[in-house]
Design an enzyme around this catalytic site. Structure first.
Site, PDB file in Angstrom:
ATOM      1  N   ASP A 283       0.863  -1.165   0.000  1.00 42.94           N
ATOM      2  CA  ASP A 283       0.000   0.000   0.000  1.00 42.94           C
ATOM      3  C   ASP A 283       0.909   1.228   0.000  1.00 42.94           C
ATOM      4  O   ASP A 283       2.127   1.117   0.205  1.00 42.94           O
ATOM      5  CB  ASP A 283      -0.890  -0.034   1.242  1.00 42.94           C
ATOM      6  CG  ASP A 283      -1.757   1.191   1.388  1.00 42.94           C
ATOM      7  OD1 ASP A 283      -2.295   1.670   0.367  1.00 42.94           O
ATOM      8  OD2 ASP A 283      -1.899   1.682   2.516  1.00 42.94           O
TER       9      ASP A 283
ATOM     10  N   ASP B 206      -0.131   5.002   1.345  1.00 42.55           N
ATOM     11  CA  ASP B 206      -0.297   5.898   2.487  1.00 42.55           C
ATOM     12  C   ASP B 206      -0.203   5.154   3.809  1.00 42.55           C
ATOM     13  O   ASP B 206      -0.937   4.190   4.055  1.00 42.55           O
ATOM     14  CB  ASP B 206      -1.643   6.613   2.394  1.00 42.55           C
ATOM     15  CG  ASP B 206      -1.714   7.535   1.182  1.00 42.55           C
ATOM     16  OD1 ASP B 206      -0.709   8.212   0.902  1.00 42.55           O
ATOM     17  OD2 ASP B 206      -2.764   7.571   0.517  1.00 42.55           O
TER      18      ASP B 206
END
Length: 280
Positions: free
Chosen positions: A7, A9
């Site tokens: 991922d 963020d």
């Protein structure tokens, strides 16, 4: 071939508190919008997947809608929202360029090691693609970033916890789910990964530390780097045996069959109690 999918963020960098939140507030100020999110406000907004979707949640407040003059027409509202989000993305990218959002510990080390070992490394995020690419390049350098395919933004119709972004990544790269490990930081991300049939390691941050990660094979404070405090293991349901930092061997061990079930249901194996001390 082993694959590692990150991922963006909260995983590649602590982008939420130091990047997205100030970029949202700068956008509100620029457009004269009567709102400013505190850290507590933003913690609640993080339950909503996607930046545009978080901004769109403001439309539910009748006072805000009247003050701003939000149009009733759906297309006009979408155009208004898109304009705000373009400005917000530009603000975020400038924060990245200014070095205001450092990479999380271990990201550059692990990605470089995985690429050198011949692993497939990718990033899968439902944040804006421009923002994701900027964070990746800043975190690992331009040369490494050029070797990492990015799947981001509106390439899928639904945000996490919908599994679409991970299903797309697996399909486009021809990955074997049994050999693919996802690195996430939130429950929404964990659910997206496990609903796609993938095992998931979680590196918590200040916003997500108290969330439920029952489906994760391994939950740690960070990936770690030499010279930093020992990585705190918050839960371990697999075959990994982490030391001071997370190694490629630990990541491979997370893929041992039956280490943890994907999808819903109780986790197998014992859960390690959080160690005292260590980084938060």
């Amino acid at each position: 071939m082993t694959a590692l999918v990150f991922d963006c963020d909260g995983v590649l960098a602590d982008t939420e508190r130091d990047g997205h939140l100030p970029a949202f507030n700068a956008t509100f100020e620029h457009f004269g919008l009567p709102v400013r999110w505190s850290e507590d406000d933003y913690a609640e907004k993080l339950r909503i997947g996607g930046g545009k979707e978080r901004m769109a949640s403001l439309f539910a407040d009748p006072e805000f809608a009247r003050a701003v003059g939000v149009p009733d027409d759906e297309r006009a509202r979408a155009e208004l929202l898109a304009g705000w989000h373009r400005y917000k993305t530009a603000q975020f990218k400038q924060l990245v360029a200014d070095g205001r959002i450092p990479a999380r510990p271990g990201i550059a080390r692990v990605i470089a090691g995985a690429l050198d070992a011949g692993w497939t490394v990718a990033v899968a995020s439902t944040s804006a693609e421009e923002s994701v690419r900027a964070v990746l390049a800043h975190a690992v350098g331009a040369d490494a970033a050029a070797q990492v395919p990015v799947f981001a933004g509106d390439v899928v119709p639904a945000k996490k916890p919908d599994p679409g972004i991970y299903l797309l990544t697996v399909e486009r790269l021809g990955l074997d789910p049994a050999d693919t490990l996802v690195v996430e930081d939130s429950r929404n991300g964990l659910l997206a990964a496990t609903r796609a049939g993938l095992r998931c390691l979680v590196t918590v941050n200040g916003y997500t530390r108290e969330e439920d990660f029952a489906e994760a094979v391994l939950v740690v404070s960070e990936l770690g780097d030499p010279g930093r405090p020992t990585v705190e293991v918050l839960a371990n349901r697999g075959a990994a045996d982490p030391g001071a930092l997370i190694t490629l061997d630990d990541l491979r061990a997370c893929l041992v069959p039956e280490a943890v079930p994907t999808g819903s249901g109780p986790p197998r194996g014992e859960v390690q109690e959080p160690a005292e001390g260590g980084p938060a």
